[in-house]
Design an enzyme around this catalytic site. Sequence first.
Site, PDB file in Angstrom:
ATOM      1  N   ASP A  37      30.348  50.174  37.094  1.00 24.53           N
ATOM      2  CA  ASP A  37      30.623  48.989  37.906  1.00 24.53           C
ATOM      3  C   ASP A  37      30.239  49.270  39.358  1.00 24.53           C
ATOM      4  OD1 ASP A  37      31.654  48.088  35.609  1.00 24.53           O
ATOM      5  OD2 ASP A  37      33.691  47.723  36.365  1.00 24.53           O
ATOM      6  N   PHE A  40      26.615  48.944  39.820  1.00 27.20           N
ATOM      7  CA  PHE A  40      26.278  47.521  39.766  1.00 27.20           C
ATOM      8  C   PHE A  40      26.600  46.852  41.102  1.00 27.20           C
ATOM      9  CE2 PHE A  40      27.215  43.069  39.084  1.00 27.20           C
ATOM     10  CZ  PHE A  40      26.200  42.643  38.248  1.00 27.20           C
ATOM     11  N   SER A  91      34.062  34.005  40.018  1.00 30.18           N
ATOM     12  CA  SER A  91      34.307  35.433  40.136  1.00 30.18           C
ATOM     13  C   SER A  91      35.019  35.687  41.468  1.00 30.18           C
ATOM     14  CB  SER A  91      32.961  36.121  40.085  1.00 30.18           C
ATOM     15  OG  SER A  91      33.131  37.491  40.188  1.00 30.18           O
ATOM     16  N   GLU A 121      47.967  41.573  43.919  1.00 25.58           N
ATOM     17  CA  GLU A 121      48.070  41.730  42.468  1.00 25.58           C
ATOM     18  C   GLU A 121      47.162  42.836  41.968  1.00 25.58           C
ATOM     19  OE1 GLU A 121      46.945  37.884  40.952  1.00 25.58           O
ATOM     20  OE2 GLU A 121      48.361  36.884  42.290  1.00 25.58           O
ATOM     21  N   ASP A 125      41.561  45.264  34.272  1.00 25.36           N
ATOM     22  CA  ASP A 125      40.183  45.447  33.828  1.00 25.36           C
ATOM     23  C   ASP A 125      40.061  45.046  32.361  1.00 25.36           C
ATOM     24  OD1 ASP A 125      37.565  46.010  34.067  1.00 25.36           O
ATOM     25  OD2 ASP A 125      37.772  48.186  34.095  1.00 25.36           O
ATOM     26  N   ARG A 144      35.072  33.058  29.954  1.00 29.27           N
ATOM     27  CA  ARG A 144      34.488  32.558  31.187  1.00 29.27           C
ATOM     28  C   ARG A 144      33.097  31.970  30.930  1.00 29.27           C
ATOM     29  NH1 ARG A 144      33.751  36.179  36.518  1.00 29.27           N
ATOM     30  NH2 ARG A 144      32.031  37.098  35.379  1.00 29.27           N
ATOM     31  N   GLU A 181      43.613  37.550  32.055  1.00 28.71           N
ATOM     32  CA  GLU A 181      42.782  38.621  31.534  1.00 28.71           C
ATOM     33  C   GLU A 181      43.342  39.074  30.192  1.00 28.71           C
ATOM     34  OE1 GLU A 181      40.610  38.937  33.897  1.00 28.71           O
ATOM     35  OE2 GLU A 181      39.543  40.832  33.543  1.00 28.71           O
ATOM     36  N   TYR A 233      47.147  34.954  35.615  1.00 32.64           N
ATOM     37  CA  TYR A 233      47.292  35.036  37.068  1.00 32.64           C
ATOM     38  C   TYR A 233      46.787  33.831  37.853  1.00 32.64           C
ATOM     39  CZ  TYR A 233      42.694  37.005  35.956  1.00 32.64           C
ATOM     40  OH  TYR A 233      41.457  37.213  35.428  1.00 32.64           O
ATOM     41  N   LYS A 320      38.066  47.069  45.343  1.00 36.60           N
ATOM     42  CA  LYS A 320      37.761  47.814  44.111  1.00 36.60           C
ATOM     43  C   LYS A 320      38.024  49.303  44.323  1.00 36.60           C
ATOM     44  CE  LYS A 320      35.130  46.390  41.035  1.00 36.60           C
ATOM     45  NZ  LYS A 320      34.032  45.588  40.625  1.00 36.60           N
ATOM     46  N   CYS A 414      19.000  70.986  11.178  1.00 37.51           N
ATOM     47  CA  CYS A 414      20.451  71.152  11.350  1.00 37.51           C
ATOM     48  C   CYS A 414      20.726  72.524  11.966  1.00 37.51           C
ATOM     49  CB  CYS A 414      21.142  71.029   9.994  1.00 37.51           C
ATOM     50  SG  CYS A 414      22.891  71.444  10.061  1.00 37.51           S
ATOM     51  N   CYS A 417      22.604  74.620   8.963  1.00 37.72           N
ATOM     52  CA  CYS A 417      22.013  75.010   7.675  1.00 37.72           C
ATOM     53  C   CYS A 417      20.497  74.917   7.680  1.00 37.72           C
ATOM     54  CB  CYS A 417      22.607  74.182   6.540  1.00 37.72           C
ATOM     55  SG  CYS A 417      22.076  72.465   6.567  1.00 37.72           S
ATOM     56  N   CYS A 432      22.365  65.422   9.403  1.00 41.85           N
ATOM     57  CA  CYS A 432      21.937  66.469   8.475  1.00 41.85           C
ATOM     58  C   CYS A 432      22.204  65.902   7.086  1.00 41.85           C
ATOM     59  CB  CYS A 432      22.756  67.738   8.691  1.00 41.85           C
ATOM     60  SG  CYS A 432      22.570  68.888   7.313  1.00 41.85           S
ATOM     61  N   CYS A 438      25.859  72.167   3.295  1.00 45.15           N
ATOM     62  CA  CYS A 438      25.863  72.492   4.730  1.00 45.15           C
ATOM     63  C   CYS A 438      27.272  72.995   5.106  1.00 45.15           C
ATOM     64  CB  CYS A 438      25.498  71.268   5.552  1.00 45.15           C
ATOM     65  SG  CYS A 438      25.590  71.557   7.332  1.00 45.15           S
TER      66      CYS A 438
HETATM   67  S1  IVH Z   1      41.858  35.748  40.346  1.00 43.44           S
HETATM   68  C1  IVH Z   1      39.069  32.156  41.289  1.00 43.44           C
HETATM   69  N1  IVH Z   1      43.430  37.757  39.807  1.00 43.44           N
HETATM   70  O1  IVH Z   1      38.495  39.971  38.041  1.00 43.44           O
HETATM   71  C2  IVH Z   1      39.765  33.462  41.212  1.00 43.44           C
HETATM   72  N2  IVH Z   1      41.227  37.800  38.904  1.00 43.44           N
HETATM   73  O2  IVH Z   1      35.929  40.496  39.342  1.00 43.44           O
HETATM   74  C3  IVH Z   1      39.992  33.919  39.863  1.00 43.44           C
HETATM   75  N3  IVH Z   1      40.775  39.735  37.454  1.00 43.44           N
HETATM   76  O3  IVH Z   1      36.927  36.943  37.204  1.00 43.44           O
HETATM   77  C4  IVH Z   1      40.310  35.328  39.687  1.00 43.44           C
HETATM   78  N4  IVH Z   1      42.759  40.671  37.641  1.00 43.44           N
HETATM   79  O4  IVH Z   1      38.424  38.125  35.408  1.00 43.44           O
HETATM   80  C5  IVH Z   1      42.206  37.218  39.643  1.00 43.44           C
HETATM   81  N5  IVH Z   1      44.969  39.463  39.378  1.00 43.44           N
HETATM   82  C6  IVH Z   1      43.755  38.921  39.203  1.00 43.44           C
HETATM   83  C7  IVH Z   1      42.767  39.549  38.402  1.00 43.44           C
HETATM   84  C8  IVH Z   1      41.510  38.946  38.278  1.00 43.44           C
HETATM   85  C9  IVH Z   1      41.548  40.742  37.078  1.00 43.44           C
HETATM   86  C10 IVH Z   1      39.358  39.547  37.034  1.00 43.44           C
HETATM   87  C11 IVH Z   1      38.964  38.126  36.705  1.00 43.44           C
HETATM   88  C12 IVH Z   1      37.888  37.819  37.701  1.00 43.44           C
HETATM   89  C13 IVH Z   1      37.335  39.171  37.964  1.00 43.44           C
HETATM   90  C14 IVH Z   1      36.547  39.246  39.240  1.00 43.44           C
END
Ligand code: IVH
Length: 675
Positions: A37, A40, A91, A121, A125, A144, A181, A233, A320, A414, A417, A432, A438
């Site tokens: 991640d 990315f 996102s 919060e 993951d 999503r 999630e 959430y 993050k 292998c 053997c 193998c 073996c």
């Molecule tokens: S709020 C419009 N709260 O993280 C806002 N997202 O990388 C909506 N995620 O798409 C997201 N924990 O899938 C929110 N406490 C949390 C979260 C959370 C995990 C995920 C969620 C989001 C992604 C973004």
Amino acid sequence: MAKIGKAAAKERIEFLKKELERHNYNYYVLNAPAITDFEFDLLMSELQGLEKLYPEFATEDSPTRHVGSDLAPASQGGDFAQVPHRYPMLSLGNTYAREELFEFDNRIRRVVSVPYSYSCELKFDGTAICLTYRNGRLLRALTRGDGTKGDDVTRNVVHIPAIPRELHGDDIPEEFEIRGEIYMPYAAFDRLNAERAEAELEPFANPRNAASGSLKLQNPAEMRTRGLDCVLYHVLGENLPFKTHTEALEAASRWGLPVSEYSRVAAGIDEAVAYIDAWDTRRKTLPFATDGIVIKVNELDLQRQLGFTAKSPRWATAWKFKPEQALTPLLSVDYQVGRTGAVTPVANLEPVLLSGTVVKRASLHNKDQMDLLDIHLGDYVYVEKGGEIIPKITGVELSKRPEGAVRPAFPDRCPDCGTPLVRDEDEARHYCPNNETCPVQIKGRFIHFAGRKAMDILAGEATVEALYNKGFIHSLPDLYTLTREQLISLEGWQEKSADNFLASLEASRKVPFERVLYALGIRHVGEQTAKTLARHFGSIDALMAASRDELMQVEDIGGTVADAILAWSASERGRETVSRLREAGLQMSVDTSSQMRLSDRLEGKILVISGNFSISREAMKALIEAHGGKNSGSVSGKTSWLLAGEKAGPEKLKKAEKLGIPVIDEARFHQLIGE
Ligand code: IVH
């Protein structure tokens, strides 16, 4: 960002766009990310920087402007209906740099002139889910997708115990959405991957991929065995009565929806940063994966005022966590042969400290993975622990490659053997094929057979090695012909150890059929599959007489498993093994006198009970088992729930709170088992 010419920028933008789309596809559709991640996010932030510098190259279709899509194309077996989202599913902006948190807060302060607070919060993951409730009942569950439409996975989601189908309360809006999630706790993830390794399926790279892969399963019943959990959430709807985000979640919790118990309200950005700092370490004690912290403006009118960009809300951001990485030289590569002949390359590393443990070895999975990493002997490699059992190599530091370094040669024979290896057409693994003679495969079969989840015989690697080297054992039933004298003749063995061993052999005669079936080590028949087959066919004779069609009719059994069973049943070794083990007195059919199984709802769950209930504690334990669950005496990271009755032990409750283990009461337990 370093200055870059216009032509070079255009080229780099094109490259980054393609690269990010490819990684989005690997991540969201295939559930098999090729980069971390963090890598990315670096590529994404480079693209954002370049588009800012050269807005003329920033197109509408850029991955900086839309969320990665999880919609499975038909070619990926996706047969879920796609349903439009009522509100786009976006996102979050993210950052790894502290000063950017203050910039985020400054941007808000420029727009908002009244006091505000943050809801802080955990960032779970997992994979995002959108649930719609109408008249208090679960109407629909969507992934999503591409943010505007999602896959309808309702038929799968109803098998996740944490998600209620019906809500309770007298202030439930007629219709609302709640997003959150779906995630897989580490314990369930480890179990699933161990099961997959047994069945020789590629393990999931991390709990997130395992959760999203599970959500798209074509067979809903299999969902129940995956141990998925859910946290919600974000509440959305028309004319909802809430003033703050926290208020909305508190109401959701009252109605029976799972919300996080770890969220806190911060009076300002400094308090939010303190929350982040506290969780940077504390998150390591959680029984599930988190990849950051989300901070959200708590006041809903201010959220509306701040609004959204094309891709994310302006009122929230994600901090993050940087993955913990270590850089260490690769010393050599071993090629391990498993009991079914599969060859796994394992990297030997210069020992290095990573997240509190010393790492010396890391799996390289298969030859394709080695080629992808373009790994050379002597390379400095990046090692990460992403919630997996075995650390993995995520990259190579090319700037440190020693001159003249060579690629490790993947063997064509292998290592044990010498038989030429074969590669199955649709698998990335080499095998193998010499199953009969073996030595590693033979010894591996004994180690598996004797394992705790199989026959539970007191024979580890060293004992099997010694017995094999003495020529006492070759095929599995030979174990039951071993004599006390033979055992005492082993180096370091005395009468006591021989007697203990013989006692464990004796006890293994009572091991239930489903475990005997698993112990046989039939390719692709892991613990769960063995249970399913045992329950379905009832005896080894019925299983061995089954046709391909009959096998395929069993829940969760596909062509690969069916073919492996047929091949084993038809083989000389299979028949002889069964006939001799039967003579030795092993259980070859289901003991019908044992307790009836009522459901699989607690399959894979470990419950600790404490306090008094409306039924006796013994009856409660029996009920848990009858629904496929397990009892345990003490709360640990592996516990799924603490079932607390009246006068539950304060120590247990405290420990559960510390480890973040959900505590449920008797009423919730009855809901979980569908009563
Ligand atoms: S709020 C419009 N709260 O993280 C806002 N997202 O990388 C909506 N995620 O798409 C997201 N924990 O899938 C929110 N406490 C949390 C979260 C959370 C995990 C995920 C969620 C989001 C992604 C973004």
